[in-house]
Scaffold this active site. Structure first.
Site, PDB file in Angstrom:
ATOM      1  N   LYS A   1     -16.285   6.363  -8.230  1.00  0.00           N
ATOM      2  CA  LYS A   1     -15.014   5.762  -7.781  1.00  0.00           C
ATOM      3  C   LYS A   1     -15.398   4.530  -6.959  1.00  0.00           C
ATOM      4  O   LYS A   1     -15.998   4.657  -5.891  1.00  0.00           O
ATOM      5  CB  LYS A   1     -14.253   6.773  -6.936  1.00  0.00           C
ATOM      6  CG  LYS A   1     -12.945   6.247  -6.352  1.00  0.00           C
ATOM      7  CD  LYS A   1     -12.264   7.380  -5.579  1.00  0.00           C
ATOM      8  CE  LYS A   1     -11.065   6.915  -4.779  1.00  0.00           C
ATOM      9  NZ  LYS A   1     -10.532   7.979  -3.923  1.00  0.00           N
TER      10      LYS A   1
ATOM     11  N   ASP B   1     -14.346   1.641  -4.767  1.00  0.00           N
ATOM     12  CA  ASP B   1     -13.211   1.320  -3.898  1.00  0.00           C
ATOM     13  C   ASP B   1     -13.317  -0.109  -3.354  1.00  0.00           C
ATOM     14  O   ASP B   1     -14.382  -0.755  -3.448  1.00  0.00           O
ATOM     15  CB  ASP B   1     -13.225   2.328  -2.735  1.00  0.00           C
ATOM     16  CG  ASP B   1     -11.850   2.567  -2.126  1.00  0.00           C
ATOM     17  OD1 ASP B   1     -10.926   1.779  -2.374  1.00  0.00           O
ATOM     18  OD2 ASP B   1     -11.710   3.549  -1.364  1.00  0.00           O
TER      19      ASP B   1
ATOM     20  N   TRP C   1       0.848  -1.190   0.000  1.00  0.00           N
ATOM     21  CA  TRP C   1       0.000   0.000   0.000  1.00  0.00           C
ATOM     22  C   TRP C   1       0.892   1.251   0.000  1.00  0.00           C
ATOM     23  O   TRP C   1       1.913   1.294   0.715  1.00  0.00           O
ATOM     24  CB  TRP C   1      -0.904  -0.012   1.253  1.00  0.00           C
ATOM     25  CG  TRP C   1      -1.693   1.245   1.391  1.00  0.00           C
ATOM     26  CD1 TRP C   1      -2.821   1.565   0.709  1.00  0.00           C
ATOM     27  CD2 TRP C   1      -1.388   2.366   2.218  1.00  0.00           C
ATOM     28  NE1 TRP C   1      -3.248   2.818   1.060  1.00  0.00           N
ATOM     29  CE2 TRP C   1      -2.384   3.343   1.995  1.00  0.00           C
ATOM     30  CE3 TRP C   1      -0.367   2.656   3.129  1.00  0.00           C
ATOM     31  CZ2 TRP C   1      -2.398   4.570   2.642  1.00  0.00           C
ATOM     32  CZ3 TRP C   1      -0.371   3.885   3.768  1.00  0.00           C
ATOM     33  CH2 TRP C   1      -1.381   4.825   3.530  1.00  0.00           C
TER      34      TRP C   1
ATOM     35  N   ASP D   1      -2.825   5.511  -3.184  1.00  0.00           N
ATOM     36  CA  ASP D   1      -3.204   6.490  -2.165  1.00  0.00           C
ATOM     37  C   ASP D   1      -2.057   7.448  -1.881  1.00  0.00           C
ATOM     38  O   ASP D   1      -2.239   8.445  -1.184  1.00  0.00           O
ATOM     39  CB  ASP D   1      -3.561   5.781  -0.852  1.00  0.00           C
ATOM     40  CG  ASP D   1      -5.031   5.408  -0.821  1.00  0.00           C
ATOM     41  OD1 ASP D   1      -5.753   5.760  -1.763  1.00  0.00           O
ATOM     42  OD2 ASP D   1      -5.450   4.754   0.148  1.00  0.00           O
TER      43      ASP D   1
END
Ligand code: DGJ
Length: 740
Positions: free
Chosen positions: A469, A471, A192, A541
């Site tokens: 979006k 997710d 991530w 992110d």
């Protein structure tokens, strides 16, 4: 382009002007893999390319050819493509050619995303049928060759033609044998906030692989790997690329055997996988794209970019200019109400930003991440007029409106969970593991998919929503469905992703005007499977400009700029705390689908002016940034890792934009040149810096006139810190080249 079949020698030759793929049918009926690489002349036999002694001890005993779709138990001890447990418990398979057909175009795969054709004569598909009469298994191997692409798209369909059920243990999408092992395995690995970092290592004897068993392709490894010669660079040398059009558990693996040959396979990860195949039933493996480049890693990227952009992505947004988005996540997190959102939208619209995306927190009682996933009804205390009122007010500002959803999840504190606790994935005898305070819905259950389709359809139809979006913020634990019998639990992870595809398919068809962006905590499911439904994805992110150099560089190995959402965010950066110049943040985010992830109401006047210029600049060159040919020039993974450079070139090569990034400033630097690529050597270009001189104090004024051949052979002399008043770390230079 042609698919030739020579019955005389028993050879298939798929070829276009770029590549050849040769399969041989031996006298016994076994399918031998002969060749995949640069184009070979047609009308000839190539069976002699595989000498007997070479493979003698590591293949089907006594038969000197690597198998096209290898199976175990018959003398080939390397990684198999297909493994099946038969009704007597044995696992030996002996597949022999029983027929084939050549199909114009390319059939779709039921239930799975796939590449496609749009115009007649664009591609041909070979279907080879091989069967084991004792096991009563039939395998249909699919190979599509396009007229102008250096790649073959492979697939496999497995049919149980017997009377007893069998258990599939492994069903690869593609397996290929290369005659040597002088290769390096390149993977896009990380985690991530640091996705798609390039790893490149020599192959060595034994197996080397990347995989996922998370229920998503994952942040950790991307379902793209390449084999490159040690000397292969961005521009030169041989490389093979392997992309799996799949978003679930995958494996991509290379095995070097004692004679120094290399087998590569790609497909659904066999670990944890099994599939009960009833008599008469077929299993369809996802497809794999295997690409060959003699023009370095850049050649692989060119092939993947155009295939994914033109023949994998679909729908009305495939070819349209993507809007500049402002997303409120880092501006507000969960803390917002309608006036705050409208203030952001209003300030953004004054800057020329085109779409306001309302992120997490607009529904149920969601004021933090502990509640309400699954309750897709607007939170009226935050947005008293509902989504429609907000969307209309945003539209009145001259912008489009979009929302965030996370359909596959449910919060333990939600109405949906209270009503349907059985819809959450878990094993009844064990406590479920929560991740980010949420459970995953069992997408293998058709009633869950139906419910989500109904709820989300009514949501998306309730307001003028132009963008979604989608997710997915946690991976699957306790993989198990209470609707499947014990002996089918190995099917769960694949059934889950088939459910996700089914929902995506239904929603994108029901709302063809909506632009979907995929996301999984950033790039946790950034893969070709998702691209078939959502033409762009949230790349990471991590919005720090310096981290993004690595992430976007790595992602671009396999994926086009039109798929990579890239936003400018506030400083200090929320992920790493770094402070970088606003111009640098934009100079990195330009190379993708550009947008913002900050609060424009708190900017200074000069920052607002700067952003308005950035937006105008991106709009001016949007087509080049989203659809140009992307070339990587200097790698953030090589040398002292202090520099990155890349460029995008228009199809007609009459314009190009170069980005050059220096991470740490160096004292007293010498003159530096950057050799460009992909230009027209015979064209003369005006080269100017962005922002233009005058706007950034101390910039070298004006532009220079330089020839394409000089820019590519001698190089562009880079503006140095000495020449510019813009000293300091994290500096970017953007050069615009226009033909004169
Ligand atoms: C993870 C995403 O990647 C972020 O951009 C944001 O949408 C959050 N989830 C919201 O929960």
């Amino acid at each position: 382009m042609a698919i030739e079949w020579s019955a005389e020698v028993g050879e298939f030759h798929l070829r276009n002007h770029l590549v050849s793929y040769v399969v041989r049918v031996l006298e016994s009926g076994w399918l031998g893999h002969v060749y995949f690489g640069p184009a070979l002349a047609g009308g000839k036999s190539y069976g002699h390319l595989v000498p007997g002694e070479f493979y003698g001890f590591s293949n089907r005993l006594g038969h000197p050819v690597p198998l096209e779709y290898p199976t175990g138990g018959g003398g080939d001890y390397r990684i198999p493509a297909l493994a099946i447990e038969l009704s007597d418990g044995s696992g030996v398979l002996d597949l022999r050619h029983i027929g084939h057909r050549i199909i114009h175009g390319k059939p779709a795969l039921p239930g799975l995303p796939s590449t496609y054709v749009e115009v007649g004569g664009e591609a041909e598909t070979l279907e080879i049928v091989a069967a084991d009469h004792i096991a009563e298994i039939e395998v249909r191997l699919l190979y599509t060759i396009y007229r102008d692409r250096p790649l073959v798209v492979r697939g496999a369909r497995i049919v149980n033609t017997g009377k007893a059920p069998v258990i599939l243990r492994s069903a690869m999408s593609a397996s290929i044998d290369l005659p040597d092992s002088d290769w390096q395995l390149l993977t896009l690995s990380g985690d991530w906030a640091r996705e798609c970092h390039v790893e490149r290592h020599d192959l060595r004897p034994g197996r080397q692989s990347v995989s996922s068993s998370r229920g998503a392709s994952g942040h950790q490894h991307n379902p793209f790997v390449a084999l490159a010669r040690p000397a292969t660079t961005e521009a030169d040398g041989e490389a093979y690329g392997f992309s799996l059009v799949y978003s679930g558990n995958f494996v991509a693996e290379a095995e070097v055997e004692p004679f120094g040959t290399t087998r590569v396979r790609a497909g659904i990860n066999p670990e944890g996988f099994s599939w009960l195949l009833e008599p008469g039933v077929e299993f369809v493996a996802p497809e794999a794209v295997i690409t060959f480049s003699a023009a370095g890693l850049g050649g692989l990227s060119d092939a993947n970019h155009s295939l994914f952009r033109e023949r994998l992505a679909r729908g009305s947004w495939r070819d349209r200019a993507r809007p500049i988005v402002i997303n409120n996540w880092e501006a507000t997190y969960f803390d917002f109400d309608e006036p705050k959102l409208l203030a952001i939208a209003s300030a953004a619209s004054e800057l020329g930003i085109e779409l306001f995306a309302l992120d997490d927190g607009w529904f149920g009682q969601r004021n933090d991440d502990s509640t309400s996933l699954g309750d897709w009804q607007v939170n009226l205390s935050k947005l008293p007029g509902g989504l429609e009122s907000l969307a209309r007010k945003v539209e009145a500002l001259g912008m489009r409106f979009g929302i965030w959803i996370e359909p596959e999840m449910v919060s333990p504190r939600s109405n949906l969970f209270a009503e349907h606790p059985e819809w959450a994935i878990g094993i009844p005898s064990r406590p479920p593991t929560a991740g980010r305070n949420q459970y995953v819905l069992d997408m293998s259950r058709p009633e869950v998919v139906d419910h989500l389709f109904e709820v989300l359809s009514s949501l998306l139809g309730s307001a003028p929503i132009s963008y979604v979006k989608w997710d997915m913020n946690r991976n699957i634990t306790e993989p198990h469905s209470t609707t499947l019998p014990a002996w089918r639990q190995g099917e769960f992870m694949h059934r889950y992703i088939l459910g996700v595809y089914s929902l995506y398919d239904r929603l994108t068809k029901a709302f063809p005007g909506i632009l979907f962006e995929s996301c999984a905590g950033g790039g946790g499911r950034f893969d070709p499977g998702m691209l078939a439904f959502a033409p762009q994805g949230w790349t990471s992110d991590d919005t720090d400009a310096i981290e993004r150099l690595r992430i976007q560089w790595g992602t671009s190995l396999a994926y086009p700029l039109s798929s990579m959402a890239a936003h400018v965010s506030a400083v200090p950066n929320h992920q790493v705390g770094r402070v970088t110049p606003l111009a640098t943040r934009a100079a990195v985010a330009f190379f993708g689908v550009f947008g913002y992830e900050l609060d424009p109401t708190v900017l200074s006047i000069s920052e607002r002016d700067e952003i308005a210029d950035q937006v105008a600049f991106y709009k001016r060159w949007r087509d080049l940034f989203q659809r140009g040919r992307f070339l990587r020039l200097r790698s953030p993974f090589e040398g002292d890792r202090n520099e990155t450079a890349w460029m995008t070139v228009a199809e007609d090569r009459r314009s190009a934009i170069v980005g050059h990034y220096l991470i740490l400033s160096r004292p007293n630097p010498g003159p530096q040149r950057l050799r460009l690529r992909g230009l027209d050597a015979a064209v003369t270009y005006r080269v100017s810096l962005w922002p233009p001189a005058g706007e950034a104090e101390g910039r070298v004024a004006g532009s220079v006139i330089l020839a394409g051949d000089e820019l590519m052979s001698a190089g562009l002399v880079l503006e140095s810190n000495r020449q510019s008043a813009e000293k300091g770390d994290f500096r970017a230079r953007v050069y615009v080249l226009e033909a004169i």
